[in-house]
Design a protein around this motif. Structure first.
Motif, short mmCIF file in Angstrom:
data_model
loop_
_atom_site.label_atom_id
_atom_site.label_comp_id
_atom_site.label_asym_id
_atom_site.label_seq_id
_atom_site.Cartn_x
_atom_site.Cartn_y
_atom_site.Cartn_z
N LEU A 13 37.10 9.92 30.76
CA LEU A 13 36.92 11.14 29.99
C LEU A 13 35.74 11.92 30.54
CD1 LEU A 13 37.38 9.71 26.39
CD2 LEU A 13 39.06 10.89 27.79
N HIS A 14 35.88 13.23 30.53
CA HIS A 14 34.80 14.08 31.01
C HIS A 14 33.87 14.38 29.85
CE1 HIS A 14 36.83 14.61 34.81
NE2 HIS A 14 37.95 14.93 34.17
N PRO A 15 32.60 14.05 29.97
CA PRO A 15 31.67 14.30 28.86
C PRO A 15 31.41 15.80 28.69
CG PRO A 15 30.48 13.48 30.77
CD PRO A 15 31.95 13.43 31.11
N LEU A 16 31.21 16.19 27.45
CA LEU A 16 30.89 17.59 27.16
C LEU A 16 29.42 17.84 27.44
CD1 LEU A 16 32.75 18.09 23.76
CD2 LEU A 16 33.39 19.01 25.97
N PRO A 17 29.08 19.04 27.83
CA PRO A 17 27.66 19.35 28.04
C PRO A 17 26.88 19.23 26.74
CG PRO A 17 29.06 21.08 28.95
CD PRO A 17 29.94 20.15 28.20
N ARG A 18 25.65 18.81 26.85
CA ARG A 18 24.80 18.57 25.67
C ARG A 18 24.64 19.85 24.83
NH1 ARG A 18 21.10 14.78 23.95
NH2 ARG A 18 19.41 15.64 22.72
N GLY A 19 24.51 20.97 25.46
CA GLY A 19 24.36 22.23 24.72
C GLY A 19 25.59 22.55 23.87
N LEU A 20 26.76 22.25 24.40
CA LEU A 20 28.00 22.50 23.66
C LEU A 20 28.10 21.57 22.44
CD1 LEU A 20 30.49 24.28 23.74
CD2 LEU A 20 31.62 22.51 25.09
N VAL A 21 27.67 20.32 22.59
CA VAL A 21 27.68 19.37 21.47
C VAL A 21 26.72 19.85 20.38
CG1 VAL A 21 27.12 17.00 20.80
CG2 VAL A 21 28.39 17.43 22.91
N GLU A 22 25.56 20.31 20.77
CA GLU A 22 24.59 20.81 19.77
C GLU A 22 25.11 22.08 19.10
OE1 GLU A 22 20.76 21.18 21.54
OE2 GLU A 22 20.59 19.02 21.90
N LEU A 23 25.82 22.93 19.84
CA LEU A 23 26.41 24.13 19.25
C LEU A 23 27.46 23.75 18.21
CD1 LEU A 23 26.75 27.23 19.19
CD2 LEU A 23 28.51 26.93 20.95
N TYR A 24 28.31 22.76 18.51
CA TYR A 24 29.31 22.30 17.55
C TYR A 24 28.64 21.72 16.30
CZ TYR A 24 33.09 22.78 20.97
OH TYR A 24 34.00 23.27 21.87
N GLY A 25 27.54 21.01 16.49
CA GLY A 25 26.81 20.47 15.33
C GLY A 25 26.24 21.57 14.46
N LEU A 26 25.70 22.62 15.08
CA LEU A 26 25.16 23.75 14.33
C LEU A 26 26.27 24.48 13.58
CD1 LEU A 26 22.75 25.61 13.67
CD2 LEU A 26 23.35 26.91 15.72
N LEU A 27 27.42 24.67 14.23
CA LEU A 27 28.54 25.32 13.56
C LEU A 27 29.05 24.49 12.38
CD1 LEU A 27 30.55 26.74 16.59
CD2 LEU A 27 29.19 28.01 14.91
N ALA A 28 29.06 23.17 12.53
CA ALA A 28 29.50 22.31 11.44
C ALA A 28 28.56 22.44 10.24
CB ALA A 28 29.56 20.85 11.90
N VAL A 29 27.28 22.50 10.51
CA VAL A 29 26.30 22.68 9.42
C VAL A 29 26.50 24.03 8.76
CG1 VAL A 29 23.85 23.00 8.94
CG2 VAL A 29 24.60 21.08 10.33
N LEU A 30 26.72 25.06 9.53
CA LEU A 30 26.90 26.39 8.96
C LEU A 30 28.18 26.49 8.13
CD1 LEU A 30 25.77 28.70 11.90
CD2 LEU A 30 24.57 28.24 9.77
N PHE A 31 29.25 25.86 8.60
CA PHE A 31 30.52 25.96 7.88
C PHE A 31 30.59 25.05 6.66
CE2 PHE A 31 32.43 27.50 12.01
CZ PHE A 31 32.56 28.80 11.56
N VAL A 32 29.73 24.04 6.56
CA VAL A 32 29.79 23.11 5.43
C VAL A 32 28.64 23.34 4.46
CG1 VAL A 32 29.67 20.69 4.77
CG2 VAL A 32 31.02 21.36 6.74
#
Length: 119
Positions: A13-32
């Motif tokens: 599996l190709h790992p996702l860039p760290r910045g993209l993972v942190e962006l997804y985490g921020l979006l999850a916090v904003l949406f929840v």
């Protein structure tokens, strides 16, 4: 054509860039969390802005409203009450139909003024 697999049988599996993972985490916090915070503050605002009395205590409401009492009874308790009130054919009725017949019987008894009914 089938993709070639490594000798171990597992795909790499190709790992996702760290910045993209942190962006997804921020979006999850904003949406929840943000909608939860907004809903909580709206409920507080509704409670402060309304007039009138609070809801009655459940025991007082149960004494006045037979619908509440019947809604909390099991099917066996409903059938026992139907037997006490002499409702014909209660054994074959579904819960909804039995509750409707009991409510009609109880309201009829209230109108006739036979005193308090025992639920």
């Amino acid at each position: 054509m089938t993709p070639s697999r490594p000798p171990g049988g597992r795909r790499q599996l190709h790992p996702l860039p760290r910045g993209l993972v942190e962006l997804y985490g921020l979006l999850a916090v904003l949406f929840v969390l943000v909608p939860e915070w907004m809903a909580g503050s709206a409920l507080v605002g509704f409670r402060e802005g309304r007039g009138g009395a609070d809801l009655p205590v459940t025991s007082q409401a149960w004494e006045r409203l037979p619908e509440l009492r019947l809604a909390t009874m099991t099917l066996a308790q409903l059938r026992l009450l139907a037997r006490q009130l002499r409702v014909c054919g209660y054994a074959g009725l579904s819960r909804d139909k039995l509750t409707a017949r009991l409510l009609r019987r109880l309201k009829r008894r209230q109108k006739q003024g036979r005193g308090r009914q025992t639920l």
